[in-house]
Design a protein around this motif. Structure first.
Motif, PDB file in Angstrom:
ATOM      1  N   ALA A  13       0.863  -1.195   0.000  1.00 10.73           N
ATOM      2  CA  ALA A  13       0.000   0.000   0.000  1.00 10.73           C
ATOM      3  C   ALA A  13       0.894   1.237   0.000  1.00 10.73           C
ATOM      4  O   ALA A  13       0.842   2.071   0.911  1.00 10.73           O
ATOM      5  N   VAL A  14       1.707   1.357  -1.035  1.00 15.47           N
ATOM      6  CA  VAL A  14       2.753   2.376  -1.048  1.00 15.47           C
ATOM      7  C   VAL A  14       2.211   3.796  -1.157  1.00 15.47           C
ATOM      8  O   VAL A  14       2.861   4.755  -0.739  1.00 15.47           O
ATOM      9  N   GLU A  15       1.025   3.948  -1.718  1.00 10.16           N
ATOM     10  CA  GLU A  15       0.468   5.281  -1.878  1.00 10.16           C
ATOM     11  C   GLU A  15      -0.412   5.697  -0.707  1.00 10.16           C
ATOM     12  O   GLU A  15      -1.028   6.754  -0.737  1.00 10.16           O
ATOM     13  N   ILE A  16      -0.466   4.843   0.300  1.00 12.73           N
ATOM     14  CA  ILE A  16      -1.326   5.083   1.459  1.00 12.73           C
ATOM     15  C   ILE A  16      -0.460   5.378   2.673  1.00 12.73           C
ATOM     16  O   ILE A  16       0.575   4.726   2.890  1.00 12.73           O
ATOM     17  N   SER A  17      -0.879   6.340   3.489  1.00 17.02           N
ATOM     18  CA  SER A  17      -0.120   6.675   4.698  1.00 17.02           C
ATOM     19  C   SER A  17      -0.188   5.524   5.701  1.00 17.02           C
ATOM     20  O   SER A  17      -1.121   4.715   5.689  1.00 17.02           O
ATOM     21  N   TRP A  18       0.797   5.472   6.581  1.00 21.40           N
ATOM     22  CA  TRP A  18       0.832   4.393   7.572  1.00 21.40           C
ATOM     23  C   TRP A  18      -0.365   4.409   8.526  1.00 21.40           C
ATOM     24  O   TRP A  18      -0.892   3.347   8.869  1.00 21.40           O
ATOM     25  N   PRO A  19      -0.840   5.571   8.982  1.00 30.10           N
ATOM     26  CA  PRO A  19      -2.061   5.541   9.802  1.00 30.10           C
ATOM     27  C   PRO A  19      -3.256   4.918   9.083  1.00 30.10           C
ATOM     28  O   PRO A  19      -4.039   4.186   9.693  1.00 30.10           O
ATOM     29  N   GLU A  20      -3.385   5.208   7.785  1.00 30.60           N
ATOM     30  CA  GLU A  20      -4.484   4.611   7.015  1.00 30.60           C
ATOM     31  C   GLU A  20      -4.293   3.109   6.866  1.00 30.60           C
ATOM     32  O   GLU A  20      -5.252   2.341   6.918  1.00 30.60           O
ATOM     33  N   ARG A  21      -3.058   2.670   6.686  1.00 27.42           N
ATOM     34  CA  ARG A  21      -2.804   1.231   6.576  1.00 27.42           C
ATOM     35  C   ARG A  21      -3.187   0.512   7.872  1.00 27.42           C
ATOM     36  O   ARG A  21      -3.798  -0.554   7.843  1.00 27.42           O
ATOM     37  N   LEU A  22      -2.821   1.105   8.998  1.00 28.40           N
ATOM     38  CA  LEU A  22      -3.136   0.486  10.286  1.00 28.40           C
ATOM     39  C   LEU A  22      -4.641   0.494  10.546  1.00 28.40           C
ATOM     40  O   LEU A  22      -5.183  -0.456  11.119  1.00 28.40           O
ATOM     41  N   ARG A  23      -5.308   1.574  10.123  1.00 24.47           N
ATOM     42  CA  ARG A  23      -6.766   1.612  10.281  1.00 24.47           C
ATOM     43  C   ARG A  23      -7.430   0.541   9.422  1.00 24.47           C
ATOM     44  O   ARG A  23      -8.457  -0.027   9.797  1.00 24.47           O
ATOM     45  N   GLY A  24      -6.875   0.272   8.262  1.00 21.50           N
ATOM     46  CA  GLY A  24      -7.416  -0.788   7.427  1.00 21.50           C
ATOM     47  C   GLY A  24      -7.149  -2.170   7.981  1.00 21.50           C
ATOM     48  O   GLY A  24      -7.909  -3.120   7.725  1.00 21.50           O
ATOM     49  N   LEU A  25      -6.066  -2.299   8.750  1.00 24.18           N
ATOM     50  CA  LEU A  25      -5.714  -3.590   9.343  1.00 24.18           C
ATOM     51  C   LEU A  25      -6.541  -3.902  10.587  1.00 24.18           C
ATOM     52  O   LEU A  25      -6.805  -5.079  10.887  1.00 24.18           O
ATOM     53  N   THR A  26      -6.972  -2.874  11.289  1.00 24.43           N
ATOM     54  CA  THR A  26      -7.684  -3.056  12.559  1.00 24.43           C
ATOM     55  C   THR A  26      -8.937  -3.924  12.457  1.00 24.43           C
ATOM     56  O   THR A  26      -9.134  -4.822  13.288  1.00 24.43           O
ATOM     57  N   PRO A  27      -9.843  -3.710  11.467  1.00 24.61           N
ATOM     58  CA  PRO A  27     -11.044  -4.551  11.405  1.00 24.61           C
ATOM     59  C   PRO A  27     -10.747  -6.031  11.207  1.00 24.61           C
ATOM     60  O   PRO A  27     -11.563  -6.876  11.582  1.00 24.61           O
ATOM     61  N   MET A  28      -9.587  -6.341  10.622  1.00 23.06           N
ATOM     62  CA  MET A  28      -9.242  -7.742  10.399  1.00 23.06           C
ATOM     63  C   MET A  28      -8.727  -8.411  11.664  1.00 23.06           C
ATOM     64  O   MET A  28      -8.714  -9.643  11.758  1.00 23.06           O
ATOM     65  N   GLY A  29      -8.300  -7.603  12.646  1.00 23.81           N
ATOM     66  CA  GLY A  29      -7.740  -8.161  13.863  1.00 23.81           C
ATOM     67  C   GLY A  29      -8.716  -9.024  14.629  1.00 23.81           C
ATOM     68  O   GLY A  29      -8.315 -10.016  15.262  1.00 23.81           O
ATOM     69  N   LYS A  30     -10.001  -8.654  14.577  1.00 27.75           N
ATOM     70  CA  LYS A  30     -10.979  -9.423  15.336  1.00 27.75           C
ATOM     71  C   LYS A  30     -11.109 -10.865  14.850  1.00 27.75           C
ATOM     72  O   LYS A  30     -11.488 -11.754  15.616  1.00 27.75           O
ATOM     73  N   LEU A  31     -10.770 -11.110  13.577  1.00 29.61           N
ATOM     74  CA  LEU A  31     -10.867 -12.467  13.046  1.00 29.61           C
ATOM     75  C   LEU A  31      -9.894 -13.422  13.727  1.00 29.61           C
ATOM     76  O   LEU A  31     -10.104 -14.643  13.722  1.00 29.61           O
ATOM     77  N   LEU A  32      -8.826 -12.874  14.323  1.00 32.11           N
ATOM     78  CA  LEU A  32      -7.909 -13.720  15.078  1.00 32.11           C
ATOM     79  C   LEU A  32      -8.590 -14.336  16.297  1.00 32.11           C
ATOM     80  O   LEU A  32      -8.086 -15.299  16.877  1.00 32.11           O
ATOM     81  N   GLY A  33      -9.738 -13.766  16.670  1.00 29.52           N
ATOM     82  CA  GLY A  33     -10.493 -14.347  17.775  1.00 29.52           C
ATOM     83  C   GLY A  33     -11.067 -15.715  17.456  1.00 29.52           C
ATOM     84  O   GLY A  33     -11.330 -16.510  18.373  1.00 29.52           O
ATOM     85  N   ILE A  34     -11.246 -16.026  16.175  1.00 29.90           N
ATOM     86  CA  ILE A  34     -11.837 -17.322  15.811  1.00 29.90           C
ATOM     87  C   ILE A  34     -10.935 -18.480  16.223  1.00 29.90           C
ATOM     88  O   ILE A  34     -11.389 -19.398  16.930  1.00 29.90           O
ATOM     89  N   PRO A  35      -9.639 -18.520  15.810  1.00 31.65           N
ATOM     90  CA  PRO A  35      -8.799 -19.643  16.273  1.00 31.65           C
ATOM     91  C   PRO A  35      -8.615 -19.667  17.789  1.00 31.65           C
ATOM     92  O   PRO A  35      -8.498 -20.747  18.378  1.00 31.65           O
TER      93      PRO A  35
END
Length: 433
Positions: A99-121
């Motif tokens: 995501a080279v054209e995206i700022s790091w805060p935006e990248r982390l915000r995009g990653l946050t919703p996926m974190g909850k899926l780690l709750g499944i395992p």
């Protein structure tokens, strides 16, 4: 009886903070029980409070870290339901790199919703060693039942609502989309509880389940319901009929199901208004569609396909969806949809960020989870309802990435899969004996 319950709860909560002691196995069991309590509280809080549910999720994670056995946990990760989820999370993590054209805060915000899926395992591991998964389900149903009763109250006395919204009558907290998601999930799950209880001659449980399910459905029909729920509810009803009646009786039940739907349509102004509004918004002229919900979705879907075509294989990277829409809004003087951070479609949200690979990973996970719950019984049905509901509702929303719907999916799939694994392991031990 009260003293026994009080002692059990005290031991669970105190044991959660016991790190060492003369009876370490007992302390370990108490910590595990205390950890499970946070899952129960999180389920009860989910329909009401985002902050309480998040706090309980964090506490559950801390409790998991104090009780986990690494070798057993890594062995648990080999389960298909866990592996498929981890593949999706790994893709989201790697997507940060391109995501080279995206700022790091935006990248982390995009990653946050996926974190909850780690709750499944994690949930699969925890509840494959526990027989308390049913309490999480009971807590969620009880919470939704209280919310349903409160919904009727604020329908007639809106001033008693916690978060009053004039355009959402009968919705005391959150919004009508979240409320509908929870009510449909509970009523579908309780339908199976009713059938299984009747088979076991547990009439009191069967009567209670059918009354709560009927009350939840009545609220959806006559108070407020999301249009997305009108799409997946008939599918879940047909799936229930096919699963519990068999192929031959299913075709006999179909006309009855259609008659019930038609009858509700005739007597419910709420249903008539919701469906009519959807067709009315679709017919609005193109120049005015941006002011309607349907019009916004149509434009967002068109723009999403344009973004996908520019990076079809691996997408634009994690967190790129919202910046792309914002930039597009700045370049064009069109409808006011550019400020929306996602396309209101889970597949499109994934292919924008991770291209065809992301879409493939998403549907691979959904397929694996569907196959996980192909067996018989209430637990398998609850897991199946969660997956089917999420797939269908994600056609019109990004529900896997949203907080309420995403956590409902994580809790239901993780705990149901863990419970099924525990049952399978118990049966293997009996066979060996």
């Amino acid at each position: 009886m009260y003293s026994v319950i009080k002692r059990e709860l005290t031991d669970a909560w105190l044991g959660f903070f016991v790190w060492t002691g003369p009876n370490r196995p007992l302390a370990q069991a108490a910590r595990q029980k205390g950890t499970e309590n946070f899952a129960i509280i999180a389920a009860a809080a989910l329909p009401w409070s985002t902050s309480v549910a998040s706090s309980c999720a964090l506490a559950f994670l801390i409790g998991f870290l104090t009780t986990v056995k690494p070798s057993a946990f890594f062995c648990s990760l080999k389960q298909p339901a866990s592996m498929a989820t981890l593949v999706l999370c790994l893709l989201a993590l790697l997507g940060v790199l391109w995501a080279v054209e995206i700022s790091w805060p935006e990248r982390l915000r995009g990653l946050t919703p996926m974190g909850k899926l780690l709750g499944i395992p994690i949930l699969i591991y925890c509840f494959s060693q526990s027989d308390r998964g049913q309490y999480v389900f009971y807590a969620f149903v009880a919470s939704c039942t209280v919310l349903m009763l409160y919904s009727w109250v604020v329908l007639f006395w809106p001033g008693l609502s916690i978060h009053y919204k004039s355009d959402q009558p009968g919705v005391p907290v959150k919004n009508y989309i979240d409320q509908s998601q929870g009510f449909v999930f509970c009523s579908s799950a309780l339908a199976a509880v009713t059938v299984e209880s009747l088979r076991r001659r547990q009439r009191a449980i069967a009567v209670s389940a059918v009354l709560i399910a009927a009350a939840l459905l009545a609220n959806l029909a006559f108070v407020n319901v999301s249009r997305t729920a009108l799409v997946y509810s008939p599918v879940l009803a047909a799936l229930f009929a096919y699963r519990y009646l068999g192929r031959r009786k299913f075709w006999i039940a179909c006309p009855f199901l259609l008659a019930v739907i038609a009858g509700l349509w005739v007597i419910s102004p709420n249903l008539q208004r919701k469906v009519s509004a959807a067709f009315t918004e679709y017919r609005v002229p193109r120049t005015e569609q941006g002011t309607t919900s349907v019009g916004q979705r149509l434009e967002l879907w068109n723009k999403s396909m344009e973004f996908f075509k520019t990076a079809p294989i691996i997408g634009h990277g994690t967190g790129s969806a919202k910046p792309l829409f914002v930039r597009d809004a700045g370049r064009q003087n069109s409808l006011s949809t550019g400020i929306i951070g996602n396309p209101h479609n889970q597949t499109l949200l994934f292919v924008i960020q991770w291209g065809f690979v992301g879409g493939l990973a998403l549907y691979f996970m959904w397929t694996v989870h569907l196959l996980t719950f192909r067996g018989e019984g209430v637990v398998a049905w609850i897991g199946l309802v969660a997956v089917v509901q999420n797939i269908l509702s994600s056609l019109f929303n990004s529900h896997l990435s949203d907080f309420y719907q995403g956590w409902l999916y994580v809790l239901a799939v993780g705990i149901a899969a863990g419970t099924i694994r525990k049952t399978a392991n118990s049966q293997k031990k009996v066979c060996r004996a």
